[in-house]
Design an enzyme around this catalytic site. Structure first.
Site, short mmCIF file in Angstrom:
data_model
loop_
_atom_site.label_atom_id
_atom_site.label_comp_id
_atom_site.label_asym_id
_atom_site.label_seq_id
_atom_site.Cartn_x
_atom_site.Cartn_y
_atom_site.Cartn_z
N ASN A 2 -7.29 11.93 -11.25
CA ASN A 2 -8.04 12.23 -12.48
C ASN A 2 -7.98 13.74 -12.72
O ASN A 2 -7.47 14.49 -11.89
CB ASN A 2 -9.48 11.71 -12.39
CG ASN A 2 -10.22 12.28 -11.20
OD1 ASN A 2 -10.27 13.50 -11.03
ND2 ASN A 2 -10.77 11.42 -10.37
N GLY A 24 -9.82 3.77 -6.07
CA GLY A 24 -8.49 3.18 -6.17
C GLY A 24 -7.48 3.87 -5.27
O GLY A 24 -7.77 4.26 -4.14
N VAL A 25 -6.29 4.04 -5.80
CA VAL A 25 -5.19 4.61 -5.01
C VAL A 25 -5.49 6.07 -4.64
O VAL A 25 -5.10 6.54 -3.57
CB VAL A 25 -3.85 4.42 -5.75
CG1 VAL A 25 -3.73 5.28 -6.98
CG2 VAL A 25 -2.68 4.64 -4.80
N ASP A 26 -6.19 6.76 -5.51
CA ASP A 26 -6.58 8.16 -5.26
C ASP A 26 -7.42 8.24 -3.97
O ASP A 26 -7.17 9.08 -3.08
CB ASP A 26 -7.39 8.64 -6.47
CG ASP A 26 -7.51 10.15 -6.57
OD1 ASP A 26 -6.94 10.85 -5.72
OD2 ASP A 26 -8.17 10.61 -7.51
N ASP A 38 0.85 -1.19 0.00
CA ASP A 38 0.00 0.00 0.00
C ASP A 38 0.89 1.24 0.00
O ASP A 38 1.67 1.45 0.93
CB ASP A 38 -0.87 -0.06 1.27
CG ASP A 38 -1.82 1.11 1.41
OD1 ASP A 38 -1.69 2.11 0.68
OD2 ASP A 38 -2.69 1.02 2.29
N ILE A 39 0.74 2.08 -1.01
CA ILE A 39 1.63 3.24 -1.16
C ILE A 39 1.47 4.24 -0.01
O ILE A 39 2.41 4.97 0.29
CB ILE A 39 1.41 3.90 -2.54
CG1 ILE A 39 2.63 4.71 -2.95
CG2 ILE A 39 0.14 4.74 -2.57
CD1 ILE A 39 2.65 5.12 -4.42
P1 ADP Z 1 -6.19 4.55 -12.49
O1 ADP Z 1 -7.52 5.26 -12.48
O2 ADP Z 1 -5.05 5.45 -12.89
O3 ADP Z 1 -6.24 3.27 -13.26
P2 ADP Z 1 -6.34 3.10 -9.93
O4 ADP Z 1 -6.19 3.66 -8.56
O5 ADP Z 1 -7.66 2.52 -10.31
O6 ADP Z 1 -5.89 4.26 -10.95
O7 ADP Z 1 -5.25 1.96 -10.17
C1 ADP Z 1 -3.89 2.22 -10.37
C2 ADP Z 1 -3.08 1.14 -9.68
O8 ADP Z 1 -2.99 1.43 -8.29
C3 ADP Z 1 -3.67 -0.27 -9.79
O9 ADP Z 1 -2.59 -1.17 -10.07
C4 ADP Z 1 -4.23 -0.52 -8.40
O10 ADP Z 1 -4.21 -1.88 -8.06
C5 ADP Z 1 -3.23 0.24 -7.56
N1 ADP Z 1 -3.63 0.61 -6.20
C6 ADP Z 1 -4.86 0.73 -5.65
N2 ADP Z 1 -4.77 1.09 -4.37
C7 ADP Z 1 -3.45 1.20 -4.07
C8 ADP Z 1 -2.68 1.51 -2.90
N3 ADP Z 1 -3.27 1.82 -1.75
N4 ADP Z 1 -1.33 1.51 -2.99
C9 ADP Z 1 -0.71 1.21 -4.16
N5 ADP Z 1 -1.35 0.93 -5.30
C10 ADP Z 1 -2.71 0.90 -5.25
#
Ligand code: ADP
Length: 173
Positions: free
Chosen positions: A26, A34-36, A12-13
């Site tokens: 976005n 997601g990560v956002d 997890d980042i």
């Molecule tokens: P995008 O809209 O750019 O595709 P996402 O957040 O949906 O962004 O996904 C981008 C990547 O981040 C995916 O590989 C997803 O599995 C990953 N991801 C989601 N949550 C986390 C997190 N907490 N830490 C690291 N990577 C994550």
């Protein structure tokens, strides 16, 4: 040969102890899934306020904010392309996210920087193609810069981490 500053971590980042993390944002910069969503949840509402004042960001570009409640000094919000089959300049737009993020980190004096796999979640970019672009663009951007001296590709799942490890030629760990 790849730049020795590049490495891969699975996890997890929002939990990484680095100077700067990149958000897969976005164009609104107002948060999402997601990560956002994870980054905004961990950073708290003041991050959203700072982002709101930036007034958005075009695809392929990046903007820097502070880390607020996160332990990082900076969050770099990069807007990756939505995958549309590969004919809408997606490769160049994705590469540009990595280059701009490295440059912003360097300008801010960040010694360590972590990237998620931008565009490979909700935006559906093929993960192996995205990883190759991520590594090549980051390496090219780093070539001219002394900082950051550590760049981590933070992969949320094992399959993505395996792609990066294979491309970088590092052992499974
Ligand atoms: P995008 O809209 O750019 O595709 P996402 O957040 O949906 O962004 O996904 C981008 C990547 O981040 C995916 O590989 C997803 O599995 C990953 N991801 C989601 N949550 C986390 C997190 N907490 N830490 C690291 N990577 C994550």
């Amino acid at each position: 040969m790849f730049d020795p500053r590049l490495s891969v971590v699975e996890g997890d980042i929002t939990r990484l102890a680095v100077d700067a993390i990149v958000n897969a944002a976005n164009e609104s910069l107002l948060g999402g899934g997601g990560v956002d969503g994870a980054i905004h949840a961990a950073a708290g509402p003041d991050l959203l306020e700072e982002c709101r004042a930036l007034g958005g960001c075009p695809t392929g570009e990046a903007r820097i904010t502070s880390g607020h409640r996160l332990s990082v000094k900076f969050v770099i919000h990069a807007v990756g392309p939505v995958w549309q089959g590969g004919t809408k300049n997606e490769d160049a737009l994705l590469a540009s996210c990595y280059v701009q993020s490295v440059k912003l980190a360097a300008q801010a004096g960040a010694a360590s920087l972590a990237f998620p796999a931008i565009s490979t979640g909700i935006y559906r970019f093929p993960p192996d193609r995205a990883a190759k672009i991520a590594i090549e663009a980051t390496q090219a951007a780093l070539a001219d810069l002394p900082l950051p001296d550590r760049v981590i590709f933070c992969c949320f799942d094992h399959a993505t981490a395996a792609i990066y490890r294979q491309l970088l030629g590092v052992d499974e760990s």
